[in-house]
Write a protein that holds these residues in place. Structure first.
Motif, PDB file in Angstrom:
ATOM      1  N   CYS A   6       0.787  -0.917   0.078  1.00 33.52           N
ATOM      2  CA  CYS A   6       0.103   0.262  -0.069  1.00 33.52           C
ATOM      3  C   CYS A   6       0.803   1.402   0.037  1.00 33.52           C
ATOM      4  O   CYS A   6       1.794   1.428   0.790  1.00 33.52           O
ATOM      5  CB  CYS A   6      -0.904   0.190   1.453  1.00 33.52           C
ATOM      6  N   CYS A   9      -0.011   3.548   3.606  1.00 35.26           N
ATOM      7  CA  CYS A   9       0.534   3.086   4.991  1.00 35.26           C
ATOM      8  C   CYS A   9       1.483   2.218   4.866  1.00 35.26           C
ATOM      9  O   CYS A   9       2.130   1.812   5.890  1.00 35.26           O
ATOM     10  CB  CYS A   9      -0.775   2.653   5.575  1.00 35.26           C
ATOM     11  N   CYS A  34      -6.286  -2.233   1.050  1.00 37.60           N
ATOM     12  CA  CYS A  34      -5.500  -2.408   2.055  1.00 37.60           C
ATOM     13  C   CYS A  34      -6.435  -2.641   3.206  1.00 37.60           C
ATOM     14  O   CYS A  34      -7.362  -1.962   3.481  1.00 37.60           O
ATOM     15  CB  CYS A  34      -4.744  -1.122   2.102  1.00 37.60           C
ATOM     16  N   ASP A  36      -5.296  -2.449   6.008  1.00 35.61           N
ATOM     17  CA  ASP A  36      -5.107  -1.588   7.190  1.00 35.61           C
ATOM     18  C   ASP A  36      -5.866  -0.372   7.261  1.00 35.61           C
ATOM     19  O   ASP A  36      -6.326   0.216   8.104  1.00 35.61           O
ATOM     20  CB  ASP A  36      -3.414  -1.282   7.301  1.00 35.61           C
ATOM     21  N   CYS A  37      -5.612   0.481   6.162  1.00 36.80           N
ATOM     22  CA  CYS A  37      -6.096   1.864   6.076  1.00 36.80           C
ATOM     23  C   CYS A  37      -7.143   1.954   4.912  1.00 36.80           C
ATOM     24  O   CYS A  37      -7.895   2.920   4.913  1.00 36.80           O
ATOM     25  CB  CYS A  37      -4.879   2.793   5.509  1.00 36.80           C
ATOM     26  N   HIS A  39      -6.990   2.017   1.636  1.00 33.88           N
ATOM     27  CA  HIS A  39      -6.560   2.515   0.435  1.00 33.88           C
ATOM     28  C   HIS A  39      -6.974   1.449  -0.884  1.00 33.88           C
ATOM     29  O   HIS A  39      -6.599   0.254  -0.643  1.00 33.88           O
ATOM     30  CB  HIS A  39      -5.325   3.073   0.221  1.00 33.88           C
TER      31      HIS A  39
HETATM   32 ZN   LIG Z   1      -2.676   0.962   3.598  1.00 35.04          ZN
END
Ligand SMILES: [Zn+2]
Length: 331
Positions: A6, A9, A34, A36-37, A39
């Protein structure tokens, strides 16, 4: 093609949301989100050489788009004239044929462009006498802290390393300077309805797909303060949306509505129904004309705007789910 993490992040974990191809002789492109974030980005991603080859082969717009982009540029200028200070030094990155800079120049701003396509840059020079630097945003050299305003329409989704691009914008802007970014909105309702037919899935050119929260995070992470987030042009009722999704946008919506009522299943049992092919179709590949004419407002434009207005009030303004995402930020 190369696997990537990504770009927002740095996380490696992502899930595939869409698998897209342009037809029989095209590779498949995977749209990942992603974990995590949130995106959204193409993974694996074409190398720089592969990307350059795609641009040479496939990236052209026809006469409809020349007229469409000229109208869109004028509309963008009208929307932004309240935000842009008078007689600004203005840089438009990815300025294409220079339509936006043409309207800005007419209004008294001192304008410069950056454009990757030498043909488009020559068009801007010949028709509007605009100073356009030819090259990629990561290669062009400009003096530090020299611009009041930088605009980037439909650019950031094309740039592999958008973090480096945002750092360059920060470097080129004066203290307190404005950055105005427009990009397709992954959170748009139109994307949810048309799924893999969405106009934002212009593969392999759209490497990143932003949503309000990811674009704002990218800007804040590179030292910008967010001034305003808006969304616009809800495409269901627009000719661009219909043409770029080859009318399948409306068809998909009709099918969804029929499914809700059970009528789709009944129709499938009774008739032979051609399934919708899972292909992201390329746009027509004819190079546009060379002369410029001021775009004319047609009855269709007025109808389209009128139809879209009440829907935009809720979908685009309140929910931030219009098809175009615009964030205005300040250094
Ligand atoms: Zn990310």
């Amino acid at each position: 093609m190369q696997p990537v993490n990504c770009a927002l992040c740095g996380a490696a974990a992502s899930v595939v949301r869409f698998e897209l191809t342009k037809g029989t002789d095209s590779p498949w492109f995977f749209i990942n989100e992603c974990q995590d974030c949130g995106h959204v980005y193409m993974n694996p991603r074409p190398t720089e050489t592969e990307l350059a080859a795609f641009y040479t082969k496939d990236y052209h717009y026809d006469a409809f788009y020349s007229e469409h982009f000229a109208k869109q540029a004028r509309q963008f200028y009208q929307e932004l004239q309240r935000v842009i200070p008078a007689q600004s030094k203005l840089l438009d990155v990815g300025c294409s044929k220079g339509y936006f800079l043409h309207f800005a120049k007419q209004a008294g701003h001192q304008v410069t462009g950056i454009e990757y396509s030498a043909d488009a840059a020559a068009y801007a020079k010949d028709n509007f006498d605009i100073d356009v630097k030819v090259g990629s945003v990561d290669a062009v050299e400009l003096p530090a802290h020299s611009f009041d305003v930088i605009t980037a329409f439909d650019l950031i989704e094309h740039v592999p390393d958008f973090q480096a691009t945002l750092k360059r914008f920060q470097h080129w802007l004066k203290p307190g300077g404005l950055l105005i970014i427009d990009t397709p909105n992954y959170d748009s309702i139109y994307r949810k309805l048309t799924t893999d037919r969405w106009v934002g899935f212009d593969m392999p050119f759209h490497i990143h797909l932003f949503r309000p929260k990811t674009l704002r995070r990218a800007l804040v992470g590179n030292g910008f303060k967010i001034k305003q987030t808006t969304t616009s042009h809800f495409n269901i009722l627009s000719r661009e949306g219909l043409i770029r999704s080859k009318m399948f946008g409306l068809l998909t919506i009709a099918v969804k509505l029929l499914r809700l009522t059970g009528a789709w299943e009944r129709a499938q049992k009774s008739y032979w129904v051609q399934p919708v092919a899972h292909q992201n179709q390329p746009v027509n590949q004819t190079v546009g004309e060379t002369g410029y004419h001021e775009p004319k407002i047609t009855v269709l434009d007025i109808l389209e705007a009128g139809l879209n207005k009440p829907i935009n009030k809720i979908v685009a303004d309140r929910w931030l789910m219009g098809d175009g995402l615009r964030v205005i930020a300040q250094t």
